[in-house]
Design a protein around this motif. Structure first.
Motif, mmCIF file in Angstrom:
data_model
loop_
_atom_site.group_PDB
_atom_site.id
_atom_site.type_symbol
_atom_site.label_atom_id
_atom_site.label_comp_id
_atom_site.label_asym_id
_atom_site.label_seq_id
_atom_site.Cartn_x
_atom_site.Cartn_y
_atom_site.Cartn_z
ATOM 1 N N PRO A 1 40.970 48.772 29.724
ATOM 2 C CA PRO A 1 40.514 47.619 30.194
ATOM 3 C C PRO A 1 41.272 47.309 31.605
ATOM 4 O O PRO A 1 40.683 46.804 32.389
ATOM 5 N N SER A 2 42.281 47.950 32.043
ATOM 6 C CA SER A 2 42.799 47.853 33.393
ATOM 7 C C SER A 2 41.734 48.365 34.274
ATOM 8 O O SER A 2 41.383 47.940 35.349
ATOM 9 N N TYR A 3 40.792 49.388 33.934
ATOM 10 C CA TYR A 3 39.751 49.637 35.011
ATOM 11 C C TYR A 3 39.010 48.590 35.668
ATOM 12 O O TYR A 3 38.704 48.319 36.638
ATOM 13 N N ILE A 4 38.481 47.608 34.433
ATOM 14 C CA ILE A 4 37.792 46.519 34.702
ATOM 15 C C ILE A 4 38.312 45.521 35.307
ATOM 16 O O ILE A 4 37.898 44.847 36.386
ATOM 17 N N GLU A 5 39.409 45.370 34.795
ATOM 18 C CA GLU A 5 40.411 44.236 35.336
ATOM 19 C C GLU A 5 40.552 44.426 37.051
ATOM 20 O O GLU A 5 40.490 43.578 38.057
ATOM 21 N N THR A 6 40.911 45.774 37.250
ATOM 22 C CA THR A 6 41.229 46.106 38.624
ATOM 23 C C THR A 6 39.950 46.071 39.589
ATOM 24 O O THR A 6 40.118 45.291 40.699
ATOM 25 N N VAL B 1 39.611 42.295 40.211
ATOM 26 C CA VAL B 1 40.264 41.889 41.344
ATOM 27 C C VAL B 1 39.839 42.182 42.650
ATOM 28 O O VAL B 1 39.994 41.386 43.700
ATOM 29 N N ALA B 2 39.288 43.278 42.673
ATOM 30 C CA ALA B 2 38.833 43.867 43.879
ATOM 31 C C ALA B 2 37.305 43.175 44.341
ATOM 32 O O ALA B 2 36.925 43.287 45.183
ATOM 33 N N GLY B 3 37.021 42.568 43.110
ATOM 34 C CA GLY B 3 35.687 41.677 43.683
ATOM 35 C C GLY B 3 34.304 42.401 43.326
ATOM 36 O O GLY B 3 33.241 42.114 44.151
ATOM 37 N N ALA B 4 34.550 43.456 42.724
ATOM 38 C CA ALA B 4 33.208 43.973 42.550
ATOM 39 C C ALA B 4 32.295 43.066 41.672
ATOM 40 O O ALA B 4 32.513 42.451 40.824
ATOM 41 N N SER B 5 30.774 43.584 41.782
ATOM 42 C CA SER B 5 29.821 42.785 40.986
ATOM 43 C C SER B 5 29.637 43.438 39.725
ATOM 44 O O SER B 5 30.001 44.616 39.438
ATOM 45 N N ALA B 6 29.065 42.921 38.884
ATOM 46 C CA ALA B 6 28.508 43.412 37.514
ATOM 47 C C ALA B 6 27.996 44.711 37.640
ATOM 48 O O ALA B 6 28.340 45.547 36.905
ATOM 49 N N TRP B 7 26.808 44.633 38.600
ATOM 50 C CA TRP B 7 26.270 46.225 38.827
ATOM 51 C C TRP B 7 26.983 47.105 39.114
ATOM 52 O O TRP B 7 27.003 48.366 38.725
ATOM 53 N N GLN B 8 27.829 47.083 40.011
ATOM 54 C CA GLN B 8 28.902 47.871 40.636
ATOM 55 C C GLN B 8 29.821 48.350 39.566
ATOM 56 O O GLN B 8 30.151 49.651 39.503
ATOM 57 N N PHE C 1 29.231 48.280 36.291
ATOM 58 C CA PHE C 1 28.376 49.091 35.442
ATOM 59 C C PHE C 1 28.263 50.447 36.125
ATOM 60 O O PHE C 1 28.702 51.701 35.632
ATOM 61 N N ARG C 2 27.722 50.640 37.223
ATOM 62 C CA ARG C 2 27.372 51.739 37.891
ATOM 63 C C ARG C 2 28.528 52.934 38.161
ATOM 64 O O ARG C 2 28.625 54.027 37.940
ATOM 65 N N ASP C 3 29.638 52.096 38.632
ATOM 66 C CA ASP C 3 30.735 53.047 39.108
ATOM 67 C C ASP C 3 31.883 53.134 38.065
ATOM 68 O O ASP C 3 32.576 54.044 38.166
ATOM 69 N N ILE C 4 31.847 52.389 37.011
ATOM 70 C CA ILE C 4 32.826 52.635 36.325
ATOM 71 C C ILE C 4 32.479 52.983 34.767
ATOM 72 O O ILE C 4 32.808 54.040 34.429
ATOM 73 N N LEU C 5 31.213 52.225 34.047
ATOM 74 C CA LEU C 5 31.113 52.445 33.000
ATOM 75 C C LEU C 5 30.168 53.706 32.693
ATOM 76 O O LEU C 5 30.337 54.564 32.035
#
Lengths: 302, 457
Positions: free
Chosen positions: A195-200, A203-210, A212-216
């Motif tokens: 979960p820490s990936y998404i939480e981080t 905090v950095a203000g990433a959009s949902a699409w970002q 999805f694309r860059d983490i998931l």
């Protein structure tokens, strides 16, 4: 490979394996060889060639790959093309897409909506084939189908689904039918992402699409590959649409599996049917090899 | 996967052991089984009624008098003819199946050549030839279930094909009844009139693969025989794969389904089209339907009931393309088939099975059937009883009739015929292209030396 200590000596191990090997030989290897042998004969179920089949060499294969009528409606090439469209539409785009969508939409969410959607998807997956096919047949019927009742009540007319859009109908049907597997696979894969990936990212203000694309997506890549190959393999061999359309009208939904069935069990040409089955086996084998090598690469990566 | 298969096998084994024990427990009782495409309240419902209320009880009684304890079980098969044939081929191939099987005559040659069925005499012995019923079955009707001079079963009757129409639909469209066309042009003209009067489907002439043999017999042959020849040249013993008459036949289909849209092509291409055509006719949505007398005896009986059927449904003979242009120079044409019952060569009780077959074919049993469903019987001592329309159909059409070639390759050629008509009515091919594809396929099936091509025009 290092020698691990074990309870039994290796010889006894083989003894324990024997029963399993026996059944593998009887139910898998023997039929496999038998089908290959039959495919070189003109064996039929009725007629003189049923009692006395003859060796015809590669004739059955030559007929399959007779390019002068390869793409004619009902022939092998046309069936192969329909199967490819069916796999692309219902497995790769439909099932994997819908499964991923549901899994990501409800990622890190709890509650009734997730439970209902998941349950419905799994239900569609586990109901017996014949029941499902009958329900869809009734659902899509032109004159008295539920779908057309709804559509005509909304003033949208009564499309003739199984007649005018048969391939689209079985693609939608199979998407509905099989999305649960992809959904479950992606759901459990998502659980493994810390979960820490998404939480981080939040905090950095990433959009949902970002996110999805860059983490998931990068983290799910291995699972997506596994999923795509597995459902391609299954969908390639799926037979249920036969219960909906019988391969028609005018062979427009004649998947290769249906083509094989019709040749062998409707027209009783076992030799020809066996030749199609052998070609199918090689296509499946290729897909399976790709799957296994992907798995191996993933293990190495991990 | 393997574990699953093992489980299935163990289960099967358990059932076999238990089943064997069950049989062993009471070895004085014998069970005979029989199968037909018949379901009480469904297809061939009358046949079930006859078997259950007459044949089975009287046979069991007769055997009991002789001190033999027999139970007859009827397995009702609700699928299509094609599915039944598939079931038979698979059952017989592994030595299984019911003791008595209702069987379509034209399946006989390919089953014989495959070694799946045996002559009656080979199964039950000399008693077959001693049966006194044979002398009352005309030679031509015995032929229906014979092959190469051997008898494989006893027919239940024969049939004819005609055009059915509804008197009320015709009268409303301003067409005078009784109606009898004398050419294809007459049929098309009547169809146009019906169309103008708002009849949804003016004419339905069977085509396409989903209807199976119904396409070949009720549709294609009825047109082809009217265009001048048979599918097979009985003198030359060759298949006619290309000819002006074949082309005319396909153009007639094209005219009906594609050019003028007088028939509903969809009904010919969907899976349950034949049943739909029956229902549409019963609902008054179809003007003319070319069908066999089975249609009168079974679907119309079940869907409309005797009274409504008798007061509304009429028949006309199928005309040749032009007067005198039909097969053998006829003005009107039709074709007959015939079903019957065969003995399973794997039966454990051949003599009893023959006993049942001959019992249900004796004069009393056949008369009993006429009371339930009047039809053209196979016995010359049992006339059609109590149905003037059925009698009229038989009188008008039987003398004009012909049969399919009783050859093992016929069923496969019939499938090619169905495919050829499908290609035309679906608009996939022109009549010329479809005919060429047909000629090519049949030549491949039977060999160049067994086909005739008559130059087109």
């Amino acid at each position: 490979m290092e020698h691990k200590p074990s309870i039994f000596p290796a010889r006894i191990g083989i003894l324990f394996l024997l029963p399993a090997l026996f059944f593998v030989a009887i139910f898998l290897i023997f039929p496999f060889i038998w089908v290959i042998i039959i495919s070189f004969t003109n064996q039929t179920l009725t007629g003189a060639t049923a009692a006395n089949p003859q060796f015809v060499g590669l004739e059955n294969y030559a007929r399959l790959f007779d390019f002068s009528r390869w793409m004619r409606s009902g022939e092998f090439g046309a069936s192969l093309l329909i199967t490819v469209q069916f796999v692309l539409g219902s497995a790769l785009i439909g099932q994997a897409g819908l499964g991923l969508l549901i899994a990501v939409l409800f990622y890190r969410r709890k509650g009734w909506a997730r439970r209902i959607v998941t349950t419905l998807a799994v239900l569609a997956w586990i109901i017996p084939e014949v029941v499902v096919a009958f329900a869809w047949f009734a659902y899509l019927d032109r004159d008295s189908g539920t779908l057309n009742m709804i559509l005509s009540a909304l003033g949208l007319g009564k499309p003739d689904w199984l007649f005018d859009y048969p391939l689209l109908s079985i693609i939608i049907f199979n998407t509905w039918r099989g999305s649960a597997f992809s959904m479950l696979l992606f759901q459990s894969a998502l659980e493994t992402i810390p979960p820490s990936y998404i939480e981080t990212a939040d905090v950095a203000g990433a959009s949902a699409w970002q996110k999805f694309r860059d983490i998931l997506v990068p983290l799910l890549r291995g699972h997506i590959a596994t999923d795509l190959i597995l459902i391609t393999l299954w969908t390639f061999n799926v037979f249920t649409p036969y219960l909906l359309t019988g391969g028609g009208p005018t062979n427009r939904t004649q998947l290769v599996s249906i083509y094989t069935y019709k040749t062998a069990f409707q027209f009783f040409r076992f030799g020809q049917g066996a030749a199609i089955a052998v070609v199918m086996m090689f296509i499946n084998l290729t897909l399976a090899l790709i799957y296994l090598s992907t798995l191996r690469r993933q293990r190495v990566d991990a | 996967m393997h574990r699953y298969k093992l489980l299935v096998m163990l289960a099967a084994l358990a059932i076999m052991v238990l089943g064997a024990a069950g049989v062993g427990a009471q070895d004085d009782a014998v069970t005979l089984t029989m199968t037909c495409r018949c379901v009480e309240g469904g297809v061939n419902s009358n046949l079930v009624v006859w078997l259950k209320t007459y044949v089975i009880p009287t046979f069991e009684e007769r055997m009991a008098e002789q001190g033999v304890n027999v139970t007859v079980e009827l397995v009702e098969f609700g699928g299509s003819d094609e599915q039944l044939k598939q079931q038979y081929a698979l059952d017989l191939g592994v030595g299984a199946g019911a003791d008595l099987m209702s069987f379509d005559g034209f399946w006989v040659p390919e089953f014989v050549d495959a070694g799946l069925i045996q002559p009656l005499e080979a199964i039950a012995g000399e008693i077959v030839n001693e049966w006194d019923g044979w002398e009352h079955i005309p030679e031509a009707i015995q032929e229906l279930l014979s092959y190469r001079g051997e008898r494989y079963g006893i027919p239940v009757g024969t049939d004819v094909r005609v055009i059915y129409y509804r008197e009320d639909v015709f009268t409303e469209a301003g067409i005078e009844v009784p109606w009898q066309p004398t050419s294809w042009a007459d049929i098309l003209e009547t169809a146009e009139q019906l169309k103008e009067a708002g009849v949804e489907i003016p004419i339905q002439l069977n085509a396409g693969t989903p209807m199976g043999e119904a396409t070949t017999m009720q549709g294609f042959f009825m047109a082809l025989l009217g265009a001048g020849h048979h599918l097979y040249d009985f003198d030359e013993e060759k298949w006619i794969v290309s000819s002006p008459a074949l082309l005319e036949t396909l153009r007639f289909y094209e005219e009906i389904y594609v050019n003028r849209e007088l028939g509903d092509a969809r009904m010919q291409l969907v899976e349950d089209g034949r049943q739909r055509s029956f229902e549409a006719f019963a609902n008054g949505e179809v003007g003319m339907l070319v069908e066999g007398d089975f249609f009168w005896r079974s679907p119309m009986f079940e869907l409309m009931g005797v009274e409504q059927r008798n007061s509304l449904v009429r028949f006309a003979l199928m005309p040749a393309r032009e007067p005198g242009a039909g097969y053998r120079g006829q003005d009107y044409v039709t074709i007959s088939g015939g079903t019957g019952w065969i003995l399973n060569p794997n039966t454990e009780h051949p003599e009893l099975a023959w006993g049942l077959l001959s019992h249900m074919s004796d004069v009393d049993a056949v008369r009993a059937f006429q009371l339930i469903q009047p039809r053209i019987s196979f016995r010359d001592d049992v006339p059609v009883a109590g149905d003037p329309t059925m009698t009229a159909m038989a009188d008008a059409a039987l003398s004009l009739s012909t049969v399919r070639p009783q050859l093992p390759e016929y069923p496969q050629i019939s499938v090619e015929v169905q495919l050829m008509t499908e290609r035309v009515v679906s608009g996939e091919m022109s009549p010329e292209e479809a005919l060429e594809a047909y000629a090519e396929a049949v030549t491949e099936l039977v060999g160049e030396e067994n086909v005739i091509r008559i130059p087109l025009e």
